[in-house]
Design a protein around this motif. Sequence first.
Motif, mmCIF file in Angstrom:
data_model
loop_
_atom_site.group_PDB
_atom_site.id
_atom_site.type_symbol
_atom_site.label_atom_id
_atom_site.label_comp_id
_atom_site.label_asym_id
_atom_site.label_seq_id
_atom_site.Cartn_x
_atom_site.Cartn_y
_atom_site.Cartn_z
ATOM 1 N N GLU A 7 -3.246 -38.677 -7.497
ATOM 2 C CA GLU A 7 -3.397 -38.089 -6.164
ATOM 3 C C GLU A 7 -3.086 -39.080 -5.060
ATOM 4 O OE1 GLU A 7 -7.366 -36.634 -6.229
ATOM 5 O OE2 GLU A 7 -6.835 -34.813 -7.348
ATOM 6 N N GLY A 8 -2.552 -40.214 -5.434
ATOM 7 C CA GLY A 8 -2.271 -41.232 -4.436
ATOM 8 C C GLY A 8 -3.157 -42.432 -4.707
ATOM 9 N N PRO A 9 -2.905 -43.517 -4.015
ATOM 10 C CA PRO A 9 -3.694 -44.724 -4.264
ATOM 11 C C PRO A 9 -5.164 -44.480 -3.944
ATOM 12 C CG PRO A 9 -2.250 -45.005 -2.367
ATOM 13 C CD PRO A 9 -1.911 -43.696 -2.949
ATOM 14 N N ALA A 10 -6.015 -45.164 -4.691
ATOM 15 C CA ALA A 10 -7.456 -44.962 -4.514
ATOM 16 C C ALA A 10 -7.872 -45.362 -3.106
ATOM 17 C CB ALA A 10 -8.207 -45.792 -5.546
ATOM 18 N N VAL B 75 1.554 -37.514 -13.896
ATOM 19 C CA VAL B 75 2.200 -36.435 -13.167
ATOM 20 C C VAL B 75 1.503 -36.381 -11.806
ATOM 21 C CG1 VAL B 75 0.721 -34.479 -13.817
ATOM 22 C CG2 VAL B 75 3.160 -34.134 -13.565
ATOM 23 N N LEU B 76 2.245 -36.066 -10.769
ATOM 24 C CA LEU B 76 1.640 -36.082 -9.435
ATOM 25 C C LEU B 76 0.878 -34.799 -9.161
ATOM 26 C CD1 LEU B 76 4.545 -37.581 -7.294
ATOM 27 C CD2 LEU B 76 2.731 -38.763 -8.499
ATOM 28 N N PRO C 254 2.441 -45.805 -0.679
ATOM 29 C CA PRO C 254 3.035 -46.929 -1.421
ATOM 30 C C PRO C 254 4.552 -46.777 -1.529
ATOM 31 C CG PRO C 254 1.220 -45.960 -2.657
ATOM 32 C CD PRO C 254 1.466 -45.064 -1.498
ATOM 33 N N LYS C 255 5.261 -47.893 -1.440
ATOM 34 C CA LYS C 255 6.733 -47.851 -1.490
ATOM 35 C C LYS C 255 7.239 -47.221 -2.785
ATOM 36 C CE LYS C 255 7.909 -51.583 1.631
ATOM 37 N NZ LYS C 255 8.625 -52.843 1.857
ATOM 38 N N GLU C 256 6.542 -47.516 -3.916
ATOM 39 C CA GLU C 256 6.994 -46.972 -5.197
ATOM 40 C C GLU C 256 6.957 -45.446 -5.169
ATOM 41 O OE1 GLU C 256 5.327 -50.497 -4.908
ATOM 42 O OE2 GLU C 256 3.852 -48.973 -5.458
ATOM 43 N N MET C 257 5.963 -44.896 -4.479
ATOM 44 C CA MET C 257 5.819 -43.440 -4.447
ATOM 45 C C MET C 257 6.901 -42.817 -3.578
ATOM 46 S SD MET C 257 3.413 -42.326 -6.385
ATOM 47 C CE MET C 257 4.036 -43.415 -7.578
ATOM 48 N N THR D 87 11.827 -33.995 -15.722
ATOM 49 C CA THR D 87 11.815 -32.621 -15.183
ATOM 50 C C THR D 87 10.528 -32.327 -14.422
ATOM 51 O OG1 THR D 87 13.071 -31.957 -17.130
ATOM 52 C CG2 THR D 87 12.141 -30.191 -15.797
ATOM 53 N N ILE D 88 9.399 -32.833 -14.931
ATOM 54 C CA ILE D 88 8.127 -32.529 -14.262
ATOM 55 C C ILE D 88 7.771 -33.600 -13.226
ATOM 56 C CG2 ILE D 88 7.234 -31.162 -16.179
ATOM 57 C CD1 ILE D 88 5.547 -33.502 -17.052
ATOM 58 N N HIS D 89 8.765 -34.469 -12.890
ATOM 59 C CA HIS D 89 8.578 -35.474 -11.836
ATOM 60 C C HIS D 89 7.452 -36.445 -12.145
ATOM 61 C CE1 HIS D 89 10.541 -32.556 -8.697
ATOM 62 N NE2 HIS D 89 11.386 -32.988 -9.602
ATOM 63 N N ALA D 90 7.286 -36.771 -13.416
ATOM 64 C CA ALA D 90 6.267 -37.748 -13.787
ATOM 65 C C ALA D 90 6.806 -39.150 -13.533
ATOM 66 C CB ALA D 90 5.902 -37.585 -15.261
ATOM 67 N N CYS D 91 5.897 -40.097 -13.338
ATOM 68 C CA CYS D 91 6.343 -41.471 -13.140
ATOM 69 C C CYS D 91 5.344 -42.409 -13.804
ATOM 70 C CB CYS D 91 6.481 -41.798 -11.653
ATOM 71 S SG CYS D 91 4.951 -41.651 -10.743
ATOM 72 N N GLN D 92 5.781 -43.652 -13.996
ATOM 73 C CA GLN D 92 4.899 -44.621 -14.636
ATOM 74 C C GLN D 92 4.135 -45.402 -13.597
ATOM 75 O OE1 GLN D 92 7.383 -46.835 -17.482
ATOM 76 N NE2 GLN D 92 5.692 -46.546 -18.896
ATOM 77 N N ILE D 93 2.805 -45.386 -13.721
ATOM 78 C CA ILE D 93 1.974 -46.159 -12.807
ATOM 79 C C ILE D 93 1.050 -47.003 -13.668
ATOM 80 C CG2 ILE D 93 0.225 -46.038 -10.977
ATOM 81 C CD1 ILE D 93 1.392 -43.261 -10.277
#
Lengths: 134, 390
Positions: free
Chosen positions: B144-147, B193-194, B234-237, B181-187
């Motif tokens: 949901e975004g950075p804590a 998933v967002l 965040p820039k990565e997001m 496809t589901i716009h997932a990313c590695q954090i």
Amino acid sequence: MEKRGSVDGSSPPEWLLVELQGEVITRHNSGLAGNVMGDLLYTKEGVPVLIVGHHILYGKQVKLEKPFAVLTKHSSHSQDSLGSHDNSVITQVPMETNQQGPTSTSYSVSALIKRKLIFKTRPKPIITNVPKKV
Amino acid sequence: MRTLEEVRATLEIAKLKEEDLQKTIHCLSFGDNVSSADYCLMELDDTLCKHIEAGQSLVIRGDKDERAVLCSGDNTYDLKIADTSNLLLFVPGCRTPDQLTNSQDSSHVAHTQIWGFCNSYWELRKHRPKLKKLKKILMENPYEGPAIRGQEENTENRYTMEDLLERIQASEEEIKTHLETIHACQIDGYWRVLDFDYEMKLLGHVTQLVDSESWSFNKVPLQNSLEELAPLEPKEMIEHCLNCYGKRYNENDKVFYALHEDKVCRGVALMLLQNAVKFNLREFQEVWQQSVPEGMSTRLDQLKSVALVDRTSRPETICLLRVEDLPEDTLERFNHLFTLREKWTEDDITPYIQDLCGEKQTTGALLTKYARSSMQNGIKVFNSRRPVAT
């Protein structure tokens, strides 16, 4: 005798498949191991002939549309033993089990089968008038 | 062990002439291994065969409730037992006529062992991978975004690629494609998933920036975007959002993104449609067009498989219906669709059954199998094969 497929030895050997209609019936209850099954011969034209008991079967050689892999099951081993196999390993992974510890089953490919001899014609009984003394 | 004399005797009884035969006679007997249950036969296709010949390994996955599947590098196959009424014997040392040298002058016996036999084998059918579960488990803890300062981040239910490979019945390649496809990313090494609102917030920042800077949406500069939006997210997001909704390219040593009109419009539509069960179609289309970046055009066909238009109601309406929310099983999917709407035109239903097609299968074939067709006002429509409560 095993055939080595490729130079680096990683390809499994190729075996032959013999396909028969019906079951093989043995006279003994002790099981099949060690028992003679029959004689396989080829005519000069290359037709395979199988003599099983009192039956003679004529067949043909066929290239399989879809090859087979002969898989041999192994009980679960530590990962280091897998490195010594030069054949492909198929690992069965259980998913989300409640069992303690890893319990995966692995199979190795013992051989590939790309051709078969198929004996489909109804076996002709071998009629003997006088049993031949051997 | 049979001797040549015994074999010759058999030949005589069988009325076969030695001179009509090739010199090698295989005497087949059963080896020690035949009675053990530790082997089986599996059918292969060309791809798998080459895979195995190259010494590469394969994995079989499955648990108690799911049928077993075989995963190779980039394909998934269903495994099914096929019985044959015939007996299959595997004979390692047996040669065929083309392999016999026939160099010997006289007949000889080759004692050959039958290594094993069976009358059934594993059949493989290339299957569409079961990926619905992937989004489901990632949605256990969407990002949901950075804590926020003072709040602890939820570190439960996070999955690495290894975790995903263990739980999802698909190959690594199929999983990677679906993650995109589901716009997932590695954090932090975990695939996330967002949260939908957060994803829309990011998209909103980007589209508002494009509008306020009067950039062409085909030429969105990465560096400027990161600088302008850094105070907000965040820039990565920001960069992840641009990757999901645009195409990256270089020009004069600078990185730009060309925003994808269809993806952006679809994202905005999803955001609007989430808020109510149904919308008045005309009103929706007006608001939708106004909400997308300057220069982009909205079109209803951008919403295929995410929204359903009802042209039979007065006024005409539109509602959210995402194919990814529908059952994965083919029969269940059709039942669900026919529960939502009794009769479907081919155009309307196709986006919702496209993903069910197996190898070389068409939506037409699926419709023939799972639905019944009839004519309504001159148009072909499809309905359920069985009575369905609507």
